[in-house]
Scaffold this active site. Structure first.
Site, short mmCIF file in Angstrom:
data_model
loop_
_atom_site.label_atom_id
_atom_site.label_comp_id
_atom_site.label_asym_id
_atom_site.label_seq_id
_atom_site.Cartn_x
_atom_site.Cartn_y
_atom_site.Cartn_z
N GLN A 1 0.63 6.69 -5.48
CA GLN A 1 1.18 7.47 -6.60
C GLN A 1 2.02 6.64 -7.56
OE1 GLN A 1 0.40 10.76 -6.55
NE2 GLN A 1 -0.22 10.99 -4.43
N CYS B 1 -18.86 -5.09 -17.50
CA CYS B 1 -18.95 -4.66 -16.10
C CYS B 1 -20.03 -5.46 -15.36
CB CYS B 1 -19.28 -3.18 -16.03
SG CYS B 1 -19.57 -2.63 -14.34
N LEU C 1 11.37 4.97 -7.14
CA LEU C 1 9.94 4.88 -6.82
C LEU C 1 9.31 6.26 -6.61
CD1 LEU C 1 9.19 1.88 -4.42
CD2 LEU C 1 8.04 2.43 -6.54
N GLU D 1 0.83 -1.21 0.00
CA GLU D 1 0.00 0.00 0.00
C GLU D 1 0.87 1.26 0.00
OE1 GLU D 1 -3.06 0.46 -0.60
OE2 GLU D 1 -3.64 -1.63 -0.64
N TYR E 1 -6.31 6.56 4.35
CA TYR E 1 -6.54 5.56 3.32
C TYR E 1 -5.76 4.27 3.63
CZ TYR E 1 -5.97 2.75 -0.75
OH TYR E 1 -5.93 1.66 -1.56
N THR F 1 5.10 16.82 -8.03
CA THR F 1 3.67 17.02 -7.76
C THR F 1 3.30 18.51 -7.83
OG1 THR F 1 3.95 15.26 -6.17
CG2 THR F 1 1.82 16.35 -6.19
N ASP G 1 -9.85 5.10 -2.57
CA ASP G 1 -8.76 5.73 -3.31
C ASP G 1 -9.33 6.33 -4.60
OD1 ASP G 1 -9.29 3.58 -4.92
OD2 ASP G 1 -7.26 2.78 -4.91
FE1 SF4 Z 1 -17.96 1.83 -14.56
FE2 SF4 Z 1 -19.25 1.32 -16.84
FE3 SF4 Z 1 -19.43 -0.35 -14.79
FE4 SF4 Z 1 -20.61 2.02 -14.66
S1 SF4 Z 1 -21.09 0.35 -16.09
S2 SF4 Z 1 -19.41 1.04 -13.04
S3 SF4 Z 1 -19.13 3.27 -15.77
S4 SF4 Z 1 -17.57 0.12 -15.96
#
Ligand code: SF4
Length: 348
Positions: free
Chosen positions: A50, A208, A88, A45, A128, A303, A146
């Protein structure tokens, strides 16, 4: 939104698609009772702040080979650890890494605390990281948010507030999704989904697992989220790096412990300021009197500012420097400057 159905869909996707990462205990091993090593979770972690997974992975493997436990790391010399960290970036992390390892070794008997509040009290462990280690290493029900999670949540709920103002709202929405039964897997499922499916550009919505629950997807423009407030331009600074050679050795100095790149080995440099140094100023800041000649110029982005570094090169000797042939110990900005200066060897 049916939160229970979203959770089940994402965890089922994670069970089949979890990334194999060297610090990770995958969902099937975890279900079989294998527990992650908190040291490895914490180290990963810190390294991943970054930094991308492909860039951090070889460093993680080197660190865990050289220092298999937090007690081994705590006992190491600062210079060795800073050298292994070179490349790094964000060197304050390496200093905090050592401070944290020593706190765990000395104050906690070499055992990481297993609750978020106690982890948060360790040096260099922010909100985090404490939440991530508590969830992943100890299966605590924490809210790990994150940039990946912010993006996914902003799309799921089509949050119209731009970042960074949206952060509290995104955190609160993410909190309502955390599962009670597999919090460690949940945190990692959200990370993996954000990194591999709900990517910043061209999210793979057709693959998805939670698209049925996603408002941005139904609206037809997921890439619009998260909204971002317009950024001010980064300021630019200028400076000179001095490449002093003695045969095939290069002179390095150790930077002061505090501040940017603190404690790291570096090429000697002038001050870095808002306007370029004149030739006279550049020579006046050199580590020794020698026949300095221009040997390149590099650009580097930190940064908070961008840096233009002119490289001057000379053959000679100087006091209070470390001679080395091993440029791998240098942070990226100085490695870039040294390579640029060495590449110009043929020029007069
Ligand atoms: Fe992300 Fe597309 Fe899934 Fe929505 S549908 S959470 S935008 S990958």
């Amino acid at each position: 939104m049916n939160v229970q159905s979203l959770r089940s869909a994402l965890l089922a996707w994670y069970d089949e698609n979890a990334r194999a990462l060297p610090w990770r205990v995958g969902p099937h091993e975890r279900a079989a009772g294998v527990r992650p090593d908190p040291y490895r979770v914490w180290l990963s972690e810190i390294m991943l702040q970054q930094t991308t997974v492909p860039h951090a992975t070889p460093y993680f493997l080197t660190f865990t080979r050289r220092w298999p436990t937090v007690v081994d790391l705590a006992a190491e010399d600062d210079g060795e650890v800073m050298g292994a960290w070179a490349g790094l970036g964000y060197y304050a992390r390496a200093r905090n890494l050592l401070a944290c390892a020593r706190a765990v070794a000395q104050q906690h008997g070499g055992v990481f605390p297993d609750i978020e509040e106690a982890l948060r009290a360790l040096p260099g462990v922010g909100a985090y990281t404490a939440a991530a280690v508590a969830a992943i290493a100890f299966d605590r029900q924490t809210n790990v948010v994150d940039g990946n999670v912010e993006r996914v949540v902003s799309r799921l709920f089509a949050v119209e507030t731009p970042l960074p103002d949206a952060k509290p709202e995104l955190k609160s929405l993410a909190s309502a999704l955390v599962t009670t039964d597999r919090p460690g897997d949940w945190a990692q499922a959200m990370m993996d989904h954000g990194a591999t499916i709900c990517r910043p550009k061209q999210p793979l919505c057709e693959r998805c697992p939670v698209s049925a629950h996603c408002t941005a997807f139904h609206q037809g423009n997921p890439e619009r989220y998260p909204l971002k407030r317009a950024k001010a331009d980064r300021p630019r600074r200028y400076g000179v790096a001095y490449l002093l050679t003695r045969g095939d050795e290069v002179a390095l100095v150790r930077r002061p412990p505090k501040g940017l790149l603190g404690g790291m080995l570096a090429l000697p440099t002038s001050e870095w300021r808002g306007s370029a140094l004149t030739d006279e100023e550049a020579l006046a800041s050199a580590p020794t009197t020698a026949h300095w000649r221009t040997a390149g110029e590099i650009e580097h982005v930190f940064t908070h500012f961008a840096l233009t570094l002119k490289v001057l090169r000379a053959e000679g000797d100087a006091k209070d420097v470390v001679w080395t042939r091993d440029l791998a110990v240098l942070p990226s900005v100085f490695l870039k400057a040294a390579k640029s200066g060495l590449a110009s060897a043929g020029r007069g």
